[in-house]
Write an enzyme that holds these catalytic residues in place. Structure first.
Site, short mmCIF file in Angstrom:
data_model
loop_
_atom_site.label_atom_id
_atom_site.label_comp_id
_atom_site.label_asym_id
_atom_site.label_seq_id
_atom_site.Cartn_x
_atom_site.Cartn_y
_atom_site.Cartn_z
N GLY A 1 -67.20 -59.36 -72.06
CA GLY A 1 -66.05 -60.48 -72.40
C GLY A 1 -65.17 -60.35 -71.31
N TYR B 1 -59.03 -63.09 -72.35
CA TYR B 1 -57.55 -62.97 -72.00
C TYR B 1 -57.33 -61.49 -71.63
CZ TYR B 1 -55.73 -67.44 -73.02
OH TYR B 1 -55.32 -68.92 -72.83
N PRO C 1 -62.45 -62.27 -84.16
CA PRO C 1 -61.54 -63.51 -85.07
C PRO C 1 -61.66 -62.86 -86.35
CG PRO C 1 -63.68 -64.17 -84.44
CD PRO C 1 -63.67 -63.04 -83.83
N GLU D 1 -56.13 -52.06 -76.34
CA GLU D 1 -55.50 -52.90 -75.25
C GLU D 1 -53.98 -53.11 -75.87
OE1 GLU D 1 -54.31 -56.12 -75.81
OE2 GLU D 1 -55.57 -56.86 -77.54
N LYS E 1 -53.90 -48.84 -83.07
CA LYS E 1 -53.53 -50.29 -82.56
C LYS E 1 -53.38 -51.51 -83.64
CE LYS E 1 -53.97 -54.02 -80.42
NZ LYS E 1 -53.81 -54.72 -79.32
N ALA F 1 -49.71 -50.70 -84.49
CA ALA F 1 -48.57 -51.16 -83.67
C ALA F 1 -48.45 -52.64 -84.00
CB ALA F 1 -48.87 -50.78 -82.12
N GLY G 1 -46.76 -66.33 -83.14
CA GLY G 1 -48.24 -66.73 -82.92
C GLY G 1 -49.06 -65.75 -82.05
N CYS H 1 -53.32 -62.27 -81.89
CA CYS H 1 -53.20 -60.91 -82.58
C CYS H 1 -52.55 -60.73 -83.92
CB CYS H 1 -52.90 -59.84 -81.63
SG CYS H 1 -53.98 -59.84 -80.26
N LYS I 1 -54.02 -62.02 -87.19
CA LYS I 1 -55.35 -61.34 -87.65
C LYS I 1 -55.42 -59.95 -87.91
CE LYS I 1 -57.93 -60.68 -83.40
NZ LYS I 1 -58.12 -59.10 -83.45
C1 UDX Z 1 -58.96 -60.04 -77.27
C2 UDX Z 1 -59.55 -58.84 -78.06
O1 UDX Z 1 -60.98 -58.74 -77.82
C3 UDX Z 1 -59.32 -59.17 -79.45
O2 UDX Z 1 -59.86 -57.98 -80.37
C4 UDX Z 1 -57.85 -58.89 -79.63
O3 UDX Z 1 -57.28 -58.69 -80.96
C5 UDX Z 1 -57.31 -60.07 -78.95
O4 UDX Z 1 -57.67 -60.32 -77.71
P1 UDX Z 1 -59.45 -62.08 -76.09
O5 UDX Z 1 -59.86 -61.59 -74.67
O6 UDX Z 1 -58.27 -62.49 -76.30
O7 UDX Z 1 -59.76 -60.92 -77.29
O8 UDX Z 1 -60.74 -62.91 -76.48
P2 UDX Z 1 -61.18 -64.28 -75.88
O9 UDX Z 1 -60.24 -64.47 -74.68
O10 UDX Z 1 -62.00 -65.09 -76.71
O11 UDX Z 1 -62.53 -63.31 -75.04
C6 UDX Z 1 -63.49 -62.98 -75.57
C7 UDX Z 1 -64.90 -63.30 -74.48
O12 UDX Z 1 -65.85 -62.58 -75.03
C8 UDX Z 1 -65.22 -64.93 -74.55
O13 UDX Z 1 -65.10 -65.30 -73.22
C9 UDX Z 1 -66.44 -64.81 -74.93
O14 UDX Z 1 -67.35 -65.74 -74.49
C10 UDX Z 1 -66.94 -63.59 -74.69
N1 UDX Z 1 -68.17 -63.11 -75.60
C11 UDX Z 1 -68.10 -62.97 -77.12
C12 UDX Z 1 -69.19 -62.44 -74.90
O15 UDX Z 1 -69.27 -62.61 -73.74
N2 UDX Z 1 -70.20 -62.09 -75.55
C13 UDX Z 1 -70.33 -62.09 -77.05
O16 UDX Z 1 -71.34 -61.78 -77.64
C14 UDX Z 1 -69.14 -62.54 -77.62
C1 UDX Z 2 -49.12 -58.72 -78.89
C2 UDX Z 2 -48.47 -57.26 -78.62
O1 UDX Z 2 -47.10 -57.38 -78.04
C3 UDX Z 2 -49.54 -56.55 -77.65
O2 UDX Z 2 -49.03 -55.16 -77.46
C4 UDX Z 2 -51.03 -56.49 -78.20
O3 UDX Z 2 -51.65 -56.00 -77.38
C5 UDX Z 2 -51.59 -58.00 -78.26
O4 UDX Z 2 -50.17 -58.72 -79.25
P1 UDX Z 2 -48.84 -61.23 -77.66
O5 UDX Z 2 -49.42 -61.39 -78.95
O6 UDX Z 2 -49.53 -61.41 -76.47
O7 UDX Z 2 -48.84 -59.60 -77.65
O8 UDX Z 2 -47.26 -61.41 -77.45
P2 UDX Z 2 -45.85 -60.81 -77.96
O9 UDX Z 2 -45.10 -60.90 -76.77
O10 UDX Z 2 -46.30 -59.58 -78.75
O11 UDX Z 2 -45.43 -61.94 -78.91
C6 UDX Z 2 -46.22 -62.33 -80.20
C7 UDX Z 2 -45.42 -63.52 -80.89
O12 UDX Z 2 -43.89 -62.98 -81.41
C8 UDX Z 2 -45.09 -64.65 -80.02
O13 UDX Z 2 -45.24 -65.90 -80.68
C9 UDX Z 2 -43.62 -64.37 -79.54
O14 UDX Z 2 -42.94 -65.65 -79.17
C10 UDX Z 2 -43.09 -63.80 -80.92
N1 UDX Z 2 -41.81 -62.97 -80.59
C11 UDX Z 2 -41.79 -62.09 -79.75
C12 UDX Z 2 -40.66 -63.40 -81.30
O15 UDX Z 2 -40.51 -64.34 -82.15
N2 UDX Z 2 -39.72 -62.59 -81.09
C13 UDX Z 2 -39.59 -61.52 -80.43
O16 UDX Z 2 -38.49 -60.76 -80.21
C14 UDX Z 2 -40.65 -61.18 -79.65
#
Ligand code: UDX
Ligand code: UDX
Length: 477
Positions: free
Chosen positions: A14, A17, A98, A170, A225, A228, A278, A281, A284
């Site tokens: 994978g 992100y 997802p 993560e 996880k 949190a 948004g 994570c 979901k």
């Molecule tokens: C991550 C975490 O894995 C997810 O659980 C968490 O809650 C959010 O972040 P993320 O890295 O953001 O996921 O997902 P994405 O950017 O969609 O990357 C996953 C990658 O895995 C994709 O590039 C996809 O092509 C790859 N993949 C998926 C494989 O290589 N093999 C597979 O069988 C399925």
């Molecule tokens: C989150 C967790 O923070 C991270 O630890 C986990 O591993 C993945 O999910 P992320 O979704 O990348 O990270 O962003 P985050 O900074 O947590 O923000 C999530 C959403 O909340 C965003 O839409 C952000 O704009 C919103 N937010 C955050 C607020 O509206 N107010 C705040 O004070 C903080």
């Protein structure tokens, strides 16, 4: 396992992100170990291997520099899954998980089919002893599934293969991923094999203070996880609920947040009111937590966490309602500028962005939208909205059609020309110092500025004779 094992080759399935930035930082901090990131999506791999920084699949401050330093040295991106697994002493699973779209638990449970596919590939291709690390966020007890698949392979191989499964979630937030990885609050490792835990821990010890490495059993790690993220999301729904009350009572959410955050038991972080959370994570993981709670016979617990999502949906919905109400009850045929399409600043990620709902609602109401974002591209927006952009400068043409209209705009200035309103939805730095005095003249009066992130200067907007509405601020009632 053999306690003399050394980790020399790491594979990560994978290159998204999470997988991409995580392995880049590992490679930077552990120069003697080879990291291979593998993905079935060849375009993604080409992007990671591209010399053009703009082609990197993920935008993260600081990422490009690390990629330039490590790629081709001890960091590699490939689509050769089999070979990468065979060579690895340790395999991270960083595939997406997802929310399920159909079948049992649809709309709630996380779909772990890619995790299962990965486990089966590891079972088939691994050689000798391999440590398998869950990096993706998984429902509690997913490791059980992985272990079952791997144990069958152990038996079939007459024990020439063996495995240990760890959970190492993560905690990186997009936009600050590199800093979060380099300076983590904590690293969490769950497992039942002490030697394997110590081996993974020794990798992190290259740059993380050992006191910050928390070791637990597998299930505590998986659940921590989810918990949190649920706690963080709950804080945002809490502050947004109070923000709505501020607007009606004359209070100001920034002041309230400051006052309550000064209590060290509450803390001052993650208290910014906004258009709702948004990202890939929070929704979901909350849905998954609720699903698991119900599955384990705890409907009250499930309802509690679901209410965090309900409040978030309500918050998103109410923004377009405020806009319509302020613009004399209709936005049909009016030009509105949307500023920010990513779910937060410093990322090009649009997954579950609150902007999507606001844009959809306003298009539904017949508004003509300019959409601006410093990092999100026009084609990304087309893909998300499933509506091609149109040029709506030909107003006669528009009057003759019922279609929804939006147009990508390259600058704040361009967006504001003839706009009746501007809505700020993402907290990009670029939006904080707009010269309202000169740009206000481009708008059609009476014009409104809707600040959903409390990032604009009320004084300069009011001085420029524009109407100003700030989310969570009742000071003008
Ligand atoms: C991550 C975490 O894995 C997810 O659980 C968490 O809650 C959010 O972040 P993320 O890295 O953001 O996921 O997902 P994405 O950017 O969609 O990357 C996953 C990658 O895995 C994709 O590039 C996809 O092509 C790859 N993949 C998926 C494989 O290589 N093999 C597979 O069988 C399925
Ligand atoms: C989150 C967790 O923070 C991270 O630890 C986990 O591993 C993945 O999910 P992320 O979704 O990348 O990270 O962003 P985050 O900074 O947590 O923000 C999530 C959403 O909340 C965003 O839409 C952000 O704009 C919103 N937010 C955050 C607020 O509206 N107010 C705040 O004070 C903080």
């Amino acid at each position: 396992m053999k306690s003399n094992l050394k980790i020399r080759n790491v594979c990560c399935i994978g290159a998204g992100y999470v997988g991409g930035p995580t392995m880049a930082v590992f490679a930077d901090k552990c120069p003697n170990i080879k990291f291979v990131v593998v993905d079935k999506n060849k375009d993604r791999i080409n992007g990671w291997n591209s010399e053009n920084a703009k082609s990197l699949p993920v935008f993260e401050p600081g990422l490009e520099k690390i990629i330039r330093k490590t790629r081709g040295e001890n960091l590699f991106f490939t689509s050769d899954l089999q070979q990468s697994i065979s060579n690895a002493d340790m395999v991270f699973i960083s595939v997406n998980t997802p929310t399920k779209e159909k079948g049992l638990g649809a709309g709630q449970a996380s779909d772990i089919k890619w995790v299962e596919v990965s486990a089966r590939e590891i079972a088939k291709n691994a050689k000798g002893f391999t440590i398998v690390v869950e990096k993706s966020t998984m429902p509690v007890r997913t490791a059980e599934t992985i272990k079952d698949i791997l144990s069958a392979a152990e038996i079939n191989s007459y024990k020439t293969k063996s495995f240990s499964v760890l959970s190492n979630p993560e905690f990186l937030a997009e936009g600050t991923a590199i800093n979060d990885l380099e300076n983590p609050d904590r690293v969490l490792i769950g497992g039942d094999d002490k030697d394997s835990i110590d081996l993974l821990s020794s990798l992190y010890a290259n740059w993380v203070n050992p006191e910050k490495i928390i070791k637990t059993n597998l299930w505590s790690s998986e659940l921590s996880k989810l918990a949190a993220n649920a706690f963080l999301a709950q804080r945002i729904s809490s502050i947004n609920s109070i923000g709505a009350l501020c607007e009606l009572t004359g209070a100001n959410i920034s002041e309230v947040a400051h006052a309550i955050g000064a209590d060290t038991r509450i803390g001052n972080k993650f208290l910014n009111a906004g258009p709702g959370f948004g990202g890939s994570c929070f929704r979901k993981d909350l849905l998954n937590l609720a699903y698991l709670s119900r599955h384990f016979g705890l409907p009250e617990v499930a309802n509690y966490w679901e209410s965090v999502i309900d409040l978030n949906n309500w918050q998103r919905d109410r923004i377009s309602k405020v806009v319509v109400e302020k613009l004399f009850g209709t936005v049909s045929g009016k030009v509105i500028s949307i500023f920010g399409f990513s779910f937060k600043a410093n990322t090009n990620d649009t997954r579950d962005s609150p902007s999507i709902k606001v844009v959809q609602d306003l298009l539904e109401e017949g508004a003509l939208l300019y959409i601006h974002d410093p990092k999100v591209t026009a084609s990304q927006i087309e893909e998300v909205l499933k509506i091609k952009q149109n040029c709506f400068t030909d107003k006669d043409f528009i009057q003759k059609t019922e279609n929804a209209y939006w147009q990508y705009s390259k600058s704040v200035r361009e967006s504001l020309i003839n706009s009746d309103a501007a809505i700020f939805l993402t907290d990009w730095e670029d939006y904080k110092n707009i010269d309202w005095n000169s740009l206000s003249k481009l708008m059609r009066v009476p014009a409104w500025i809707f600040d959903c992130r409390a990032i604009l200067s009320r004084e300069s907007i009011v001085e420029a004779k524009l109407n100003y509405w700030r989310l969570g601020d009742g000071s003008n009632i």
